[in-house]
Design an enzyme around this catalytic site. Sequence first.
Site, mmCIF file in Angstrom:
data_model
loop_
_atom_site.group_PDB
_atom_site.id
_atom_site.type_symbol
_atom_site.label_atom_id
_atom_site.label_comp_id
_atom_site.label_asym_id
_atom_site.label_seq_id
_atom_site.Cartn_x
_atom_site.Cartn_y
_atom_site.Cartn_z
ATOM 1 C CB SER A 5 -19.376 36.597 2.652
ATOM 2 O OG SER A 5 -19.316 35.338 3.296
ATOM 3 C CE1 TYR A 15 -22.308 34.242 -1.444
ATOM 4 C CE2 TYR A 15 -20.844 33.400 0.270
ATOM 5 C CZ TYR A 15 -21.854 34.262 -0.132
ATOM 6 O OH TYR A 15 -22.412 35.133 0.780
#
Length: 242
Positions: free
Chosen positions: A134, A147
């Site tokens: 990501s 995250y």
Amino acid sequence: MTKAPVLILGARSDIGRAIAHRFAAEGHPVQLAARASDTLERDRADMVLRHGVAVTLHDYDALDAAGFAEALDPPPGIVVCAVGLMGTQEDSQRDPEAAARVLRSNFEGPALTLAAFAEAFEARGHGTLVGISSVAGERGRASNYVYGAAKAGFTAFLSGLRNRLDRKGVRVITVLPGFVATRMTEGMDLPPRLTATPEEVAEALWRAVTGRRDVVYVKPVWRLVMAIIRALPEPLFKKTSL
């Protein structure tokens, strides 16, 4: 020519399903791996009917995957890790167990699984490993730093693995989707220009596997966006609300 089997880790996700269909459409046998994999029977039957390839189901838990790579038969030629858990920053701040699940699901589990396949691929001298990471891992931001930290670790792991295996006949590809319109992001106000569909992720990944690129931004604009964010001086960055 016989096509290499493709293993999809996290096959229950919208992205995992789209990737499975993309490879199946090209004639690759597909191995769908997820927890309680028998619940994917309808997906399996649909792919067999639609694409005419062999599709098998395999139980897989990223947090308890010891021995999974060694037991898989037949061994895959391509492994795609689409495992992920976003959680919420608020939950991760309040609950150490919630934070641990996010960290382990996005970094520890995927990294250890791909490491096991890396050993097998290196021994036989060929294979392709793909990790979906990501852009959140490129700089810690207040809105999702737990995250983001997990994805930063996964991105670094893939980079190191790629460097190690480059001369061993094994490819390692990092895919950076940015925002993706999936069930996981449902209800979020996502900017259309920066948001991909699962099918766009699958297509970008397919092009990387069949091409030469090692690091892929699904939406090319993210390369510029993240270059700007990384370049912000820390005093200025601290004043942002990213």
